[in-house]
Design an enzyme around this catalytic site. Structure first.
Site, PDB file in Angstrom:
ATOM      1  N   ASP A 186      -5.947   7.730  -1.856  1.00  0.00           N
ATOM      2  CA  ASP A 186      -6.875   7.785  -0.905  1.00  0.00           C
ATOM      3  C   ASP A 186      -5.980   7.567   0.979  1.00  0.00           C
ATOM      4  O   ASP A 186      -4.986   7.713   0.747  1.00  0.00           O
ATOM      5  CB  ASP A 186      -7.636   6.874   0.225  1.00  0.00           C
ATOM      6  CG  ASP A 186      -8.940   6.709  -1.003  1.00  0.00           C
ATOM      7  OD1 ASP A 186      -9.156   7.368  -1.495  1.00  0.00           O
ATOM      8  OD2 ASP A 186     -10.097   5.015  -1.516  1.00  0.00           O
ATOM      9  N   ARG A 187      -6.397   8.348   1.297  1.00  0.00           N
ATOM     10  CA  ARG A 187      -5.551   8.543   2.236  1.00  0.00           C
ATOM     11  C   ARG A 187      -4.451   9.939   2.667  1.00  0.00           C
ATOM     12  O   ARG A 187      -4.364  11.262   3.209  1.00  0.00           O
ATOM     13  CB  ARG A 187      -5.391   7.841   3.952  1.00  0.00           C
ATOM     14  CG  ARG A 187      -5.949   6.722   3.868  1.00  0.00           C
ATOM     15  CD  ARG A 187      -5.876   5.606   4.674  1.00  0.00           C
ATOM     16  NE  ARG A 187      -6.857   4.433   5.042  1.00  0.00           N
ATOM     17  CZ  ARG A 187      -8.111   4.500   6.314  1.00  0.00           C
ATOM     18  NH1 ARG A 187      -8.125   6.036   6.586  1.00  0.00           N
ATOM     19  NH2 ARG A 187      -8.828   3.551   5.978  1.00  0.00           N
TER      20      ARG A 187
ATOM     21  N   ASN B  84      -8.541  -3.343  -1.782  1.00  0.00           N
ATOM     22  CA  ASN B  84      -9.652  -2.653  -2.194  1.00  0.00           C
ATOM     23  C   ASN B  84     -10.085  -1.264  -2.176  1.00  0.00           C
ATOM     24  O   ASN B  84     -11.707  -0.742  -1.606  1.00  0.00           O
ATOM     25  CB  ASN B  84      -9.977  -2.913  -0.738  1.00  0.00           C
ATOM     26  CG  ASN B  84      -9.514  -2.333   0.885  1.00  0.00           C
ATOM     27  OD1 ASN B  84      -8.278  -2.068   0.470  1.00  0.00           O
ATOM     28  ND2 ASN B  84     -10.556  -1.937   1.468  1.00  0.00           N
ATOM     29  N   HIS B  85      -8.497  -0.146  -1.914  1.00  0.00           N
ATOM     30  CA  HIS B  85      -9.287   0.947  -2.438  1.00  0.00           C
ATOM     31  C   HIS B  85      -9.319   1.347  -3.999  1.00  0.00           C
ATOM     32  O   HIS B  85      -9.199   3.111  -4.118  1.00  0.00           O
ATOM     33  CB  HIS B  85      -7.928   2.094  -2.123  1.00  0.00           C
ATOM     34  CG  HIS B  85      -8.739   2.589  -0.324  1.00  0.00           C
ATOM     35  ND1 HIS B  85      -9.294   3.224   0.522  1.00  0.00           N
ATOM     36  CD2 HIS B  85      -8.290   1.156   0.616  1.00  0.00           C
ATOM     37  CE1 HIS B  85      -9.375   3.635   1.938  1.00  0.00           C
ATOM     38  NE2 HIS B  85      -8.200   1.657   2.193  1.00  0.00           N
TER      39      HIS B  85
ATOM     40  N   ARG C 127     -13.601  -5.877   9.002  1.00  0.00           N
ATOM     41  CA  ARG C 127     -13.639  -4.448   8.333  1.00  0.00           C
ATOM     42  C   ARG C 127     -15.156  -4.893   8.008  1.00  0.00           C
ATOM     43  O   ARG C 127     -15.361  -3.540   7.612  1.00  0.00           O
ATOM     44  CB  ARG C 127     -12.568  -5.189   7.188  1.00  0.00           C
ATOM     45  CG  ARG C 127     -10.987  -4.892   7.901  1.00  0.00           C
ATOM     46  CD  ARG C 127     -10.379  -5.568   6.645  1.00  0.00           C
ATOM     47  NE  ARG C 127      -8.948  -5.558   6.219  1.00  0.00           N
ATOM     48  CZ  ARG C 127      -8.160  -4.747   6.449  1.00  0.00           C
ATOM     49  NH1 ARG C 127      -8.656  -3.279   6.013  1.00  0.00           N
ATOM     50  NH2 ARG C 127      -7.409  -4.858   6.355  1.00  0.00           N
TER      51      ARG C 127
ATOM     52  N   HIS D   6     -19.177  -2.447  -9.215  1.00  0.00           N
ATOM     53  CA  HIS D   6     -20.114  -2.595  -8.952  1.00  0.00           C
ATOM     54  C   HIS D   6     -20.132  -2.810  -7.328  1.00  0.00           C
ATOM     55  O   HIS D   6     -19.178  -3.746  -6.886  1.00  0.00           O
ATOM     56  CB  HIS D   6     -20.643  -4.129  -9.620  1.00  0.00           C
ATOM     57  CG  HIS D   6     -20.599  -4.178 -10.883  1.00  0.00           C
ATOM     58  ND1 HIS D   6     -21.841  -4.271 -11.558  1.00  0.00           N
ATOM     59  CD2 HIS D   6     -19.674  -5.461 -11.621  1.00  0.00           C
ATOM     60  CE1 HIS D   6     -21.582  -4.540 -12.447  1.00  0.00           C
ATOM     61  NE2 HIS D   6     -20.176  -4.281 -12.552  1.00  0.00           N
TER      62      HIS D   6
ATOM     63  N   HIS E 240      -2.681  -4.585   2.069  1.00  0.00           N
ATOM     64  CA  HIS E 240      -3.895  -4.339   3.064  1.00  0.00           C
ATOM     65  C   HIS E 240      -3.682  -4.036   4.702  1.00  0.00           C
ATOM     66  O   HIS E 240      -4.412  -3.709   4.622  1.00  0.00           O
ATOM     67  CB  HIS E 240      -4.938  -5.393   3.149  1.00  0.00           C
ATOM     68  CG  HIS E 240      -5.930  -5.228   2.955  1.00  0.00           C
ATOM     69  ND1 HIS E 240      -7.436  -4.370   3.068  1.00  0.00           N
ATOM     70  CD2 HIS E 240      -6.931  -6.355   3.560  1.00  0.00           C
ATOM     71  CE1 HIS E 240      -8.367  -4.575   2.953  1.00  0.00           C
ATOM     72  NE2 HIS E 240      -8.330  -5.967   3.334  1.00  0.00           N
TER      73      HIS E 240
ATOM     74  N   ASP F  60       0.521  -1.120   0.115  1.00  0.00           N
ATOM     75  CA  ASP F  60       0.069  -0.033   0.504  1.00  0.00           C
ATOM     76  C   ASP F  60       0.409   1.426   0.103  1.00  0.00           C
ATOM     77  O   ASP F  60       1.759   1.669   0.780  1.00  0.00           O
ATOM     78  CB  ASP F  60      -0.988   0.456   1.245  1.00  0.00           C
ATOM     79  CG  ASP F  60      -1.837  -0.830   1.631  1.00  0.00           C
ATOM     80  OD1 ASP F  60      -1.210  -1.946   1.286  1.00  0.00           O
ATOM     81  OD2 ASP F  60      -2.489  -0.593   1.778  1.00  0.00           O
TER      82      ASP F  60
ATOM     83  N   HIS G 266      -1.387   4.320  -0.626  1.00  0.00           N
ATOM     84  CA  HIS G 266      -1.939   5.295   0.093  1.00  0.00           C
ATOM     85  C   HIS G 266      -1.964   6.737   0.052  1.00  0.00           C
ATOM     86  O   HIS G 266      -1.980   7.641   0.742  1.00  0.00           O
ATOM     87  CB  HIS G 266      -1.888   4.786   1.445  1.00  0.00           C
ATOM     88  CG  HIS G 266      -3.178   3.800   1.451  1.00  0.00           C
ATOM     89  ND1 HIS G 266      -4.321   4.296   1.385  1.00  0.00           N
ATOM     90  CD2 HIS G 266      -2.592   2.903   2.477  1.00  0.00           C
ATOM     91  CE1 HIS G 266      -5.187   2.941   1.451  1.00  0.00           C
ATOM     92  NE2 HIS G 266      -4.208   1.755   2.335  1.00  0.00           N
TER      93      HIS G 266
ATOM     94  N   ASP H 104      -4.121  -0.396  -3.768  1.00  0.00           N
ATOM     95  CA  ASP H 104      -3.969   0.843  -2.570  1.00  0.00           C
ATOM     96  C   ASP H 104      -2.952   1.628  -2.721  1.00  0.00           C
ATOM     97  O   ASP H 104      -2.290   2.037  -1.642  1.00  0.00           O
ATOM     98  CB  ASP H 104      -3.891   0.409  -1.399  1.00  0.00           C
ATOM     99  CG  ASP H 104      -5.322  -0.349  -0.875  1.00  0.00           C
ATOM    100  OD1 ASP H 104      -6.389  -0.756  -1.479  1.00  0.00           O
ATOM    101  OD2 ASP H 104      -5.852  -0.959   0.599  1.00  0.00           O
TER     102      ASP H 104
END
Length: 603
Positions: free
Chosen positions: A204-205, A233-234, A326, A275, A353, A172, A174, A201
Site C-alpha cells: 500500500d501507498r 494492519n495493511h 485511528r 474478516h 505502525h 513498515d 509500504h 505493512d
C-alpha cells in the site's frame, strides 16, 4: 604600547566573542523554528492519515449494511454472481490457477526455478532494479507456495540470537522498494547467518508493493527459518482497496480476475479468510459473503483482539483507552507495557505502525521501540527510515538512512519548505471538502455578521468540523488572512482553491460530499465491480448512492444524483467509468505558492 596593544586585542576578542554568541543564538533560534515548522507539517500529514484510517474502520460497518440491503435490491443479479463465484470455488488447486497462465517465449523478465534458491533472490532483485515485472505465472506459484509453508508454521515464532548471529528487524515498507534495496545493501541479504524480521505493512501507498511482497516471499521460501513475516494492519483486503495495492495489481497484471483472487489468500497468515469487524467476510478467494453465509465468523472478542494488536499505539499516559486518532485499537501507557512484559518475562516490545521523523523512537522507559523503515513516507525529506540489529548480550543498535536524490544536497530550509507546502496543500483540500459545513459554523459564531472571527473562534470551528487535532493557531498564517487586530477573515479559508465540478449543474453540496467520500465510494464500487472492468451501471450508481446516503445520513436530493449520473454517461451506453468519474472531482489550487520561500517566512 604593549599594554595598549594587549588591551585592543582583548576588546577585539570580546567583540568577536559577542558576535559569535549573537550569531550562534540566532542560528539556534532559526533551527528551532525550522524544526517546529517541520513538526507541524508532520503533524498535518499524520492527522489526515489517521482520519482516513478512521474512515476506513467505519467503512466496515457500511459494507455490512450495504450487502444486507443490496441483496434485496438486486437479488437476481447477486444470485448470478453467487453461481459464478461457486463455479470458481472448484479451482482451488494450485495448478488450476497456475496453468491458466502460460509464460510466452517473448517474456524477458526473471524466470524462477522451483524449488527456489538464493540464486532466485538475486535474479529477482536485479530484475526489479531494472523495473521489470515478474510474470503472473511466477507470482501465482510464489503465492501458493508461500501459503502452503505459512499454514504449516505456528502462530508465534521463537528466534534466537548469539554473539555471532545478529537479528535484523525492519518496520513498515509500504511499497517503497528503494528502501528495501538500501537495507539489503547496508545490511546484507537474508541468509542462515543473517536472519530478518519484517514487521508488517509491506504493501500500500508506495508504487512497488507487489515487488516487495515477491522479494519477501521468495526470501522466505528460501530461508523459512531465518526470515520472518509479521502481519500489519495493511495486510488486509479492505485496506488494500483504499490505499493502492489492489490498484497496483490491476495496473501491472492483465490477468487480474485470476491473480487477485489467490493474492488475497495471503492477507491472513493464520487462517484461510480475513474478516472485518461487523460481518462481511472476504474469504481466501476474495469473495464477499454477508451474515448468514456458510462461512463462520470469528467471535467478536477474537476479532477485537486482532484489531487491538494491529492498530494500537503507545502513549505517555498510563492506562488503556480508545485510539481515537485511528478509530481502531487502543492507546496503551507505560503501566500497561510493564504489566505485559513482566507477565510474559519479556524485556522489550519492538513494534512498527507509526512513522517517526528519525525512523525510530524509544518510549515507556526504553521498553517500547517503534521502528519504521519507509523513508520519505509523507514527502521527500519528511523522515528517515531505520532498522534495528539485535545481538545476544548487547543493546539494540539502530541504523538510519534516507533514500532520496532530490533532497540530498538541499538545505534544511528548502526541505522544510517542500514538506510544509505539501502539508498545507492537502490540508486545504480537506478544508474545501467541508466548505459548506465550515461556512455555516463560521456564520453561527459571527454574531455581528462582520465576516471576521477571533482566532480562537476560527480555530474552534476548524477543529470541530474537520475533526483534526492540529495547532490551528500556529497554522493560521498559512491558511487565512488575519487583519491588524488579529481577527480572521474566515471566508479566506477557501481562497485560491476549489473542487472542479464535473458538470456545472451539480449542486455544490453534492460535489463536496462526493469529493469527501470519494475513497469510500471507490472501494464500494470496486467491490461491486466483480469483473474489475471499471464500469458501473447507471442503476448501480444510483442505488448505491441511496444506500450510502441512508447509512451516512447524508441528505442529498436523489434527483441531483440521477441527473449527475446521466450527464456523466457521455457515450450513453448505460455505464460510468467510475475511475474517470472520480478524477473529475479534483481540487484546483489556483495559487500554488501558498507559502513563498521568502526570508521573513523562513526565519
Amino acid at each position: 604600547m604593549g599594554c595598549s596593544s594587549s588591551s585592543t586585542k582583548t576588546r577585539k576578542s570580546e567583540t568577536s566573542l559577542k558576535a559569535a554568541l549573537i550569531i550562534q543564538n540566532w542560528y539556534r533560534g532559526y533551527k528551532a523554528r525550522l524544526k517546529a515548522r517541520q513538526h507541524y507539517a508532520l503533524t498535518i500529514f499524520q492527522s489526515i492519515e489517521y482520519a482516513d484510517e478512521q474512515g476506513q474502520m467505519q467503512l466496515s460497518s457500511f459494507f455490512s449494511f450495504m450487502f444486507e440491503n443490496y441483496a434485496h435490491v438486486h437479488k437476481e443479479e447477486l444470485e448470478l454472481r453467487h453461481q459464478f463465484l461457486e463455479s470458481e470455488q472448484d479451482m482451488r488447486d494450485r495448478l488450476d490457477y497456475v496453468d491458466l497462465i502460460d509464460v510466452p517465449d517473448s517474456y524477458n523478465g526473471p524466470r524462477l526455478q522451483f524449488p527456489l534458491t538464493c540464486t532466485d533472490i538475486d535474479l529477482l532483485l536485479e530484475a526489479f532494479k531494472e523495473q521489470q515485472v515478474l510474470h503472473a505465472h511466477y507470482v501465482l506459484e510464489v503465492l501458493f507456495e508461500t501459503k502452503k509453508v505459512l499454514k504449516q508454521m505456528p502462530n508465534f515464532t521463537h528466534v534466537q540470537t548469539s554473539p555471532s548471529k545478529e537479528l535484523t528487524i525492519c518496520g513498515d515498507l509500504h511499497g517503497k522498494l528503494d528502501d528495501l534495496f538500501m537495507i539489503f545493501y547496508k545490511n546484507g541479504l537474508p541468509s542462515e547467518s543473517n536472519p530478518y524480521v519484517f514487521n508488517g505493512d509491506f504493501v500500500d501507498r508506495g508504487k512497488y508493493s507487489i515487488e516487495i511482497l515477491m522479494i519477501l516471499c521468495v526470501s522466505f521460501l528460501v530461508y523459512p527459518n531465518d526470515l520472518h513475516l509479521n502481519r500489519g494492519n495493511h495486510e488486509d483486503f479492505m485496506m488494500n482497496l483504499r490505499y493502492g495495492f489492489t490498484k497496483e495489481i490491476l495496473h501491472k497484471y492483465k490477468m487480474k480476475s485470476v491473480l487477485i483472487l489467490p493474492m488475497e489468500t495471503n492477507r491472513d497468515y493464520d487462517t484461510d479468510s480475513t474478516h472485518n469487524k461487523v460481518g462481511v467476510t472476504f474469504n481466501a478467494h476474495g469473495r464477499i459473503k454477508t451474515n448468514g453465509s456458510p462461512i463462520e465468523h470469528l467471535p467478536k472478542h477474537e476479532w477485537e483482539q486482532i484489531i487491538d494488536i494491529l492498530w494500537s499505539d503507545p502513549r505517555g499516559k498510563n492506562g488503556c483507552f480508545p485510539n481515537t486518532g485511528r478509530g481502531g485499537g487502543c492507546y496503551f501507557g507505560p503501566d500497561v507495557t510493564s504489566k505485559i512484559l513482566n507477565k510474559y518475562q519479556l524485556k522489550m516490545l519492538i513494534r512498527s505502525h507509526e512513522c517517526k521523523p528519525e525512523g525510530y523512537e524509544i518510549c515507556h522507559d526504553g521498553k517500547v521501540v517503534t521502528i519504521f523503515s519507509a523513508s520519505n513516507y509523507y514527502e521527500e525529506g519528511s523522515n528517515r527510515g531505520a532498522y534495528i540489529k539485535l545481538c545476544s548480550g548487547t543493546a539494540p543498535r539502530f541504523f538510519q538512512y534516507q533514500v532520496t536524490k532530490a533532497t540530498c544536497f538541499q538545505p534544511l530550509r528548502q526541505r522544510v519548505y517542500t514538506m510544509e507546502s505539501s502539508a498545507i496543500k492537502i490540508l486545504k483540500e480537506r478544508v474545501i471538502s467541508r466548505k459548506s459545513d465550515l461556512t455555516r459554523a463560521f456564520q453561527l459564531q459571527d454574531h455581528r455578521k462582520s465576516g471576521k472571527l477571533s482566532l480562537s473562534q476560527w480555530a474552534f470551528c476548524m477543529e470541530n468540523i474537520l475533526g483534526l487535532n492540529l495547532p490551528w493557531r500556529s497554522l493560521s498564517s498559512n491558511l487565512v488572512n488575519i487583519d491588524k487586530n488579529g481577527n480572521v477573515e474566515y471566508m479566506s479559508s477557501f481562497q485560491n482553491i476549489h473542487i472542479e465540478k464535473p458538470v456545472q449543474e451539480a449542486h455544490s453540496t453534492l460535489v463536496e460530499t462526493l469529493y469527501r467520500y470519494r475513497s469510500d465510494l471507490e472501494i464500494i464500487f470496486n467491490a461491486i465491480d466483480t469483473d474489475h472492468s471499471g464500469l458501473i451501471s447507471m442503476e448501480e450508481f444510483c442505488d448505491m448512492w441511496k444506500l450510502f446516503s441512508s447509512h451516512y445520513n447524508v441528505l442529498i436530493d436523489d434527483s441531483q444524483v440521477n441527473k449527475l449520473a446521466n450527464v456523466m454517461d457521455l457515450n450513453k451506453d448505460g455505464s460510468i467509468d467510475f475511475h474517470e468519474f472520480l478524477k473529475a472531482f479534483y481540487v484546483v489550487h489556483r495559487y500554488e505558492g501558498l507559502m513563498k520561500p521568502d526570508v521573513t517566512n523562513l526565519v
